[in-house]
Write a protein that holds these residues in place. Structure first.
Motif, mmCIF file in Angstrom:
data_model
loop_
_atom_site.group_PDB
_atom_site.id
_atom_site.type_symbol
_atom_site.label_atom_id
_atom_site.label_comp_id
_atom_site.label_asym_id
_atom_site.label_seq_id
_atom_site.Cartn_x
_atom_site.Cartn_y
_atom_site.Cartn_z
ATOM 1 N N ALA A 69 -69.413 -21.913 -9.247
ATOM 2 C CA ALA A 69 -68.629 -22.549 -10.300
ATOM 3 C C ALA A 69 -67.987 -23.841 -9.792
ATOM 4 C CB ALA A 69 -67.565 -21.589 -10.816
ATOM 5 N N GLN A 70 -67.483 -23.813 -8.572
ATOM 6 C CA GLN A 70 -66.846 -25.008 -8.026
ATOM 7 C C GLN A 70 -67.883 -26.089 -7.716
ATOM 8 O OE1 GLN A 70 -64.131 -24.233 -4.797
ATOM 9 N NE2 GLN A 70 -63.054 -22.613 -5.889
ATOM 10 N N ALA A 71 -68.997 -25.703 -7.086
ATOM 11 C CA ALA A 71 -70.016 -26.687 -6.710
ATOM 12 C C ALA A 71 -70.666 -27.310 -7.925
ATOM 13 C CB ALA A 71 -71.059 -26.036 -5.811
ATOM 14 N N ASN A 72 -70.783 -26.540 -9.009
ATOM 15 C CA ASN A 72 -71.459 -27.014 -10.215
ATOM 16 C C ASN A 72 -70.474 -27.507 -11.270
ATOM 17 O OD1 ASN A 72 -74.092 -27.430 -11.282
ATOM 18 N ND2 ASN A 72 -73.792 -25.732 -12.707
ATOM 19 N N ASP A 73 -69.190 -27.519 -10.921
ATOM 20 C CA ASP A 73 -68.143 -27.964 -11.847
ATOM 21 C C ASP A 73 -68.221 -27.204 -13.166
ATOM 22 O OD1 ASP A 73 -65.925 -29.438 -12.539
ATOM 23 O OD2 ASP A 73 -67.073 -31.111 -13.364
ATOM 24 N N LEU A 74 -68.350 -25.885 -13.042
ATOM 25 C CA LEU A 74 -68.454 -25.017 -14.217
ATOM 26 C C LEU A 74 -67.051 -24.722 -14.742
ATOM 27 C CD1 LEU A 74 -70.589 -23.411 -15.869
ATOM 28 C CD2 LEU A 74 -70.140 -21.482 -14.357
ATOM 29 N N SER A 75 -66.844 -24.943 -16.018
ATOM 30 C CA SER A 75 -65.511 -24.766 -16.585
ATOM 31 C C SER A 75 -65.125 -23.299 -16.657
ATOM 32 C CB SER A 75 -65.450 -25.371 -17.992
ATOM 33 O OG SER A 75 -66.183 -24.581 -18.905
ATOM 34 N N ALA A 76 -63.840 -23.052 -16.704
ATOM 35 C CA ALA A 76 -63.340 -21.682 -16.806
ATOM 36 C C ALA A 76 -63.795 -21.028 -18.108
ATOM 37 C CB ALA A 76 -61.817 -21.676 -16.724
ATOM 38 N N LEU A 77 -63.943 -21.827 -19.176
ATOM 39 C CA LEU A 77 -64.392 -21.273 -20.453
ATOM 40 C C LEU A 77 -65.838 -20.814 -20.393
ATOM 41 C CD1 LEU A 77 -62.758 -23.748 -23.023
ATOM 42 C CD2 LEU A 77 -62.105 -21.380 -22.561
ATOM 43 N N ALA A 78 -66.663 -21.503 -19.596
ATOM 44 C CA ALA A 78 -68.087 -21.173 -19.537
ATOM 45 C C ALA A 78 -68.388 -20.036 -18.571
ATOM 46 C CB ALA A 78 -68.883 -22.407 -19.126
ATOM 47 N N ARG A 79 -67.508 -19.766 -17.626
ATOM 48 C CA ARG A 79 -67.815 -18.792 -16.584
ATOM 49 C C ARG A 79 -68.095 -17.390 -17.099
ATOM 50 N NH1 ARG A 79 -64.280 -19.154 -11.207
ATOM 51 N NH2 ARG A 79 -65.618 -17.357 -10.824
ATOM 52 N N PRO A 80 -67.345 -16.849 -18.053
ATOM 53 C CA PRO A 80 -67.664 -15.489 -18.509
ATOM 54 C C PRO A 80 -69.076 -15.356 -19.058
ATOM 55 C CG PRO A 80 -65.450 -16.102 -19.205
ATOM 56 C CD PRO A 80 -66.090 -17.347 -18.661
ATOM 57 N N ALA A 81 -69.533 -16.322 -19.849
ATOM 58 C CA ALA A 81 -70.895 -16.248 -20.396
ATOM 59 C C ALA A 81 -71.922 -16.373 -19.284
ATOM 60 C CB ALA A 81 -71.101 -17.342 -21.435
ATOM 61 N N ALA B 163 -70.153 -32.898 -1.242
ATOM 62 C CA ALA B 163 -69.948 -33.413 0.115
ATOM 63 C C ALA B 163 -71.097 -33.086 1.048
ATOM 64 C CB ALA B 163 -68.641 -32.861 0.682
ATOM 65 N N ALA B 164 -71.939 -32.116 0.690
ATOM 66 C CA ALA B 164 -73.030 -31.681 1.575
ATOM 67 C C ALA B 164 -74.395 -32.165 1.116
ATOM 68 C CB ALA B 164 -73.023 -30.152 1.674
ATOM 69 N N ARG B 165 -74.451 -33.000 0.093
ATOM 70 C CA ARG B 165 -75.739 -33.442 -0.424
ATOM 71 C C ARG B 165 -76.391 -34.464 0.495
ATOM 72 N NH1 ARG B 165 -73.590 -33.681 -6.702
ATOM 73 N NH2 ARG B 165 -73.443 -31.393 -6.922
ATOM 74 N N ARG B 166 -77.738 -34.513 0.396
ATOM 75 C CA ARG B 166 -78.570 -35.430 1.187
ATOM 76 C C ARG B 166 -78.503 -35.130 2.679
ATOM 77 N NH1 ARG B 166 -76.495 -38.348 -3.021
ATOM 78 N NH2 ARG B 166 -78.055 -39.334 -4.355
ATOM 79 N N GLY B 167 -78.235 -33.871 3.008
ATOM 80 C CA GLY B 167 -78.210 -33.485 4.416
ATOM 81 C C GLY B 167 -79.178 -32.362 4.747
ATOM 82 N N GLY B 168 -80.091 -32.047 3.827
ATOM 83 C CA GLY B 168 -81.071 -30.998 4.064
ATOM 84 C C GLY B 168 -80.651 -29.619 3.600
ATOM 85 N N HIS C 275 -84.226 -37.408 -10.329
ATOM 86 C CA HIS C 275 -85.292 -37.928 -9.475
ATOM 87 C C HIS C 275 -85.221 -37.357 -8.053
ATOM 88 C CE1 HIS C 275 -86.302 -40.600 -12.717
ATOM 89 N NE2 HIS C 275 -85.098 -41.161 -12.698
ATOM 90 N N ALA C 276 -84.001 -37.151 -7.530
ATOM 91 C CA ALA C 276 -83.870 -36.614 -6.178
ATOM 92 C C ALA C 276 -84.450 -35.210 -6.094
ATOM 93 C CB ALA C 276 -82.404 -36.620 -5.753
ATOM 94 N N ALA C 277 -84.166 -34.381 -7.106
ATOM 95 C CA ALA C 277 -84.676 -33.011 -7.095
ATOM 96 C C ALA C 277 -86.192 -32.997 -7.271
ATOM 97 C CB ALA C 277 -84.009 -32.192 -8.196
ATOM 98 N N VAL C 278 -86.716 -33.821 -8.177
ATOM 99 C CA VAL C 278 -88.161 -33.873 -8.389
ATOM 100 C C VAL C 278 -88.864 -34.275 -7.096
ATOM 101 C CG1 VAL C 278 -90.028 -35.059 -9.600
ATOM 102 C CG2 VAL C 278 -87.994 -34.329 -10.862
ATOM 103 N N SER C 279 -88.305 -35.273 -6.398
ATOM 104 C CA SER C 279 -88.896 -35.720 -5.133
ATOM 105 C C SER C 279 -88.879 -34.605 -4.092
ATOM 106 C CB SER C 279 -88.135 -36.941 -4.614
ATOM 107 O OG SER C 279 -88.636 -37.365 -3.365
ATOM 108 N N LEU C 280 -87.769 -33.886 -4.002
ATOM 109 C CA LEU C 280 -87.669 -32.776 -3.040
ATOM 110 C C LEU C 280 -88.697 -31.703 -3.359
ATOM 111 C CD1 LEU C 280 -86.375 -31.079 -0.807
ATOM 112 C CD2 LEU C 280 -84.637 -30.356 -2.483
#
Length: 250
Positions: free
Chosen positions: A134-146, A192-197, A227-232
């Motif tokens: 939820a934190q990494a994906n910035d998921l709102s508190a309202l969306a978490r139960p669903a 903070a951990a993106r583009r590091g493998g 595009h970054a995900a498609v390339s990976l």
């Protein structure tokens, strides 16, 4: 360049797996379409999806609009190669717009070295996984139960993965195995951990888990704009099998 039309039986088999892997909380079948409801969380789980259309699309359009209006949701159509050929034209005439073009990609799984010592694999979504995702994906508190109810509704074998770097959880993902294939979902890396493998390490661990479940190939869905995900994914051996998109009213 000529592009071959997709194999509709392959499309249908991937669609069925993906619908099982990301279940709606309620479903209805109408005219060869699956109408999905999940409290409005994600378009995948709250849209009309073609399986084996058996009636004219104009009839389906009216049924779907009435269905979602009755459930106080905006009607959303997820249009794949399984939809009738005139679906897009009729949706445009009815005032809908096409959004979120998405690629469905597959890859064979070959034996090899799959390092996974820094990835925790769990059969269910733990409180730590749910909170971290939820934190990494910035998921709102309202969306978490669903979101959590959707995860709990998955009936196929699942792997909830957490990648830890220097004692800190930095990436999360979900894999669902079914009938010789493994699907990848909810792949997210903390900003903070993106583009590091981190994504590659997480994905290879999930693919290794899939092999252990008897999978010989993998599939995933990715927005064309990512595009970054498609390339990976292409670097990992994935190729595009077909595309789908959503139609919504502005």
């Amino acid at each position: 360049m000529t592009i071959s039309p997709p194999d509709l039986e392959l499309v249908r088999s991937l669609e069925e797996r993906a619908l099982n892997a990301w279940p709606a909380l309620k479903t209805a079948l109408s005219g060869g379409w699956q109408l999905r409801l999940a409290e409005g969380y994600t378009k995948r789980a709250n849209s009309a999806n073609p399986l084996r259309p058996s009636v004219a699309f104009a009839e389906t359009l009216a049924v779907v609009e009435n269905f979602y209006t009755r459930h106080q949701l905006a009607p959303i159509f997820r249009i794949t190669p399984l939809a009738p050929a005139d679906a897009g034209q009729l949706l445009a005439q009815a005032g809908y717009q096409m959004i979120d073009p998405t690629q469905v990609m597959t890859a064979p799984l070959a034996a090899g070295d799959w390092p996974a010592h820094d990835v925790l694999i769990e059969a269910t979504a733990s409180a730590d996984w749910s909170e971290g995702f939820a934190q990494a994906n910035d998921l709102s508190a309202l969306a978490r139960p669903a979101h959590e109810r959707i995860l709990a509704a998955i009936t196929m074998p699942t792997a909830f993965a957490t990648l830890t770097v220097a004692g800190q959880a930095v990436a999360y993902g979900l894999a669902v195995a079914e009938n010789g294939m493994v699907g990848l979902f909810d792949i997210v890396v903390a900003p903070a951990a993106r583009r590091g493998g981190a994504a590659t390490r997480l994905l290879t661990a999930l693919l290794h888990w899939g092999q252990a479940q008897g999978a010989s190939s993998a599939y995933l869905q990715v927005h064309e704009s990512n595009h970054a995900a498609v390339s990976l994914y292409r670097k990992l051996g994935f190729t595009t099998q077909y595309q789908y998109h959503y139609w919504v009213r502005p």
